[in-house]
Design a protein around this motif. Structure first.
Motif, PDB file in Angstrom:
ATOM      1  N   GLN A 137       4.378  10.234  -7.132  1.00 34.47           N
ATOM      2  CA  GLN A 137       5.789  10.409  -7.472  1.00 34.47           C
ATOM      3  C   GLN A 137       6.038  11.536  -8.471  1.00 34.47           C
ATOM      4  N   GLN A 138       5.010  11.946  -9.222  1.00 37.67           N
ATOM      5  CA  GLN A 138       5.174  13.038 -10.174  1.00 37.67           C
ATOM      6  C   GLN A 138       5.104  14.410  -9.500  1.00 37.67           C
ATOM      7  N   SER A 139       4.706  14.432  -8.236  1.00 38.23           N
ATOM      8  CA  SER A 139       4.613  15.713  -7.525  1.00 38.23           C
ATOM      9  C   SER A 139       6.007  16.252  -7.242  1.00 38.23           C
ATOM     10  N   THR A 140       6.168  17.536  -7.422  1.00 42.14           N
ATOM     11  CA  THR A 140       7.468  18.158  -7.194  1.00 42.14           C
ATOM     12  C   THR A 140       7.509  18.979  -5.915  1.00 42.14           C
ATOM     13  N   ASP A 141       6.345  19.251  -5.323  1.00 40.78           N
ATOM     14  CA  ASP A 141       6.312  20.043  -4.100  1.00 40.78           C
ATOM     15  C   ASP A 141       5.614  19.268  -2.986  1.00 40.78           C
ATOM     16  N   PHE A 200       2.498  12.172   0.237  1.00 40.41           N
ATOM     17  CA  PHE A 200       2.604  10.726   0.434  1.00 40.41           C
ATOM     18  C   PHE A 200       1.822  10.273   1.661  1.00 40.41           C
ATOM     19  N   VAL A 201       1.970  10.985   2.804  1.00 41.10           N
ATOM     20  CA  VAL A 201       1.278  10.550   4.018  1.00 41.10           C
ATOM     21  C   VAL A 201      -0.240  10.702   3.867  1.00 41.10           C
ATOM     22  N   THR A 206       0.828  -1.208   0.000  1.00 40.44           N
ATOM     23  CA  THR A 206       0.000   0.000   0.000  1.00 40.44           C
ATOM     24  C   THR A 206       0.860   1.255   0.000  1.00 40.44           C
ATOM     25  N   ALA A 207       1.951   1.233   0.780  1.00 44.41           N
ATOM     26  CA  ALA A 207       2.867   2.378   0.813  1.00 44.41           C
ATOM     27  C   ALA A 207       3.520   2.583  -0.554  1.00 44.41           C
ATOM     28  N   PHE A 208       3.911   1.498  -1.203  1.00 41.34           N
ATOM     29  CA  PHE A 208       4.536   1.605  -2.520  1.00 41.34           C
ATOM     30  C   PHE A 208       3.545   2.137  -3.555  1.00 41.34           C
TER      31      PHE A 208
END
Length: 232
Positions: A120-124, A130-131, A111-113
């Protein structure tokens, strides 16, 4: 700004969370439901700390938002493992405790992966995203696991009333929060999912647990006829 109802629900949530632990100690069930009580203690500490951060920095401050989302992720992981311990109770006769723990860790890692792949495409503010994503995904995983556990209860004809009520309350809790997250993603401006509803849902779980531990004797069992008959 928060109103009187918000403060009342905040206070009631802390009070009921504390009552779960007190009821477990009074009924000598603290060690039996150790993971559930540790989660509830953690939830109580987080509730108090959230109020402290709110009172010092404000409800819309970055400090409060960061603390809220990071603490929510930790609590969700704790509730996930509390759910896994209920699996151990239901499947105790099958002696699958070690396999359940291993599967739980693998599922949590998966689930974390998956959550990481989504953001993962987010830059900020990648860690914060993620949390938040992990918390949402764990609620949906918890929902599925709770209904699978209910299926196991019916299949194995589990009759321990207290255990059944704990599982059912988790099912209602996960279902309500999963629906709230879904509505929030579909309709970001919907006031229903940003008002008192999340607070009421958060209050419902410790209230149900306190009732189950205090009012339902550990040895009480349901009559088999009250469970749905599932052919073997």
């Amino acid at each position: 700004m928060l109103g009187p109802v918000d403060y009342l629900l905040w206070f009631l949530t802390a009070l009921v969370e504390l009552s779960v632990v007190v009821c477990a100690l009074a009924r000598h069930s603290f060690r039996r439901y150790l993971a559930l009580n540790i989660y509830m203690l953690g939830s109580l500490v987080v509730t108090i700390l959230r109020y402290w951060v709110f009172s010092h920095y404000g409800f819309t401050s970055s400090e409060y938002l960061y603390f809220y989302y990071y603490s929510e992720a930790l609590l969700t992981v704790g509730l996930y493992f509390a759910l896994i311990t209920l699996y151990s109770f239901v499947l105790s006769e099958l002696q699958t405790g070690q396999s359940i723990r291993l599967a739980a860790i693998v599922l949590l890692a998966g689930t974390a992966f998956f959550s990481y792949l989504v953001i993962q495409q987010s830059t900020d503010r990648m860690l914060t995203r993620f949390v938040v994503e992990l918390s949402q995904n764990l609620y949906f995983v918890g929902l599925v696991l709770t209904y699978l556990l209910w299926g196991a209860i019916l299949k194995l004809r589990e009759t321990r009333t207290q255990l059944i009520q704990l599982v059912l309350s988790l099912g209602v809790y996960f279902s309500a929060f999963a629906a709230t997250y879904a509505l929030r993603n579909l309709y970001p401006g919907l006031h229903l999912v940003s008002g008192h509803l999340p607070q009421l849902i958060a209050l419902s779980l410790p209230l149900a647990w306190a009732y189950a531990i205090w009012r339902v004797p550990e040895e009480e069992r349901l009559a088999p006829s009250r469970l749905v008959v599932v052919p073997r």
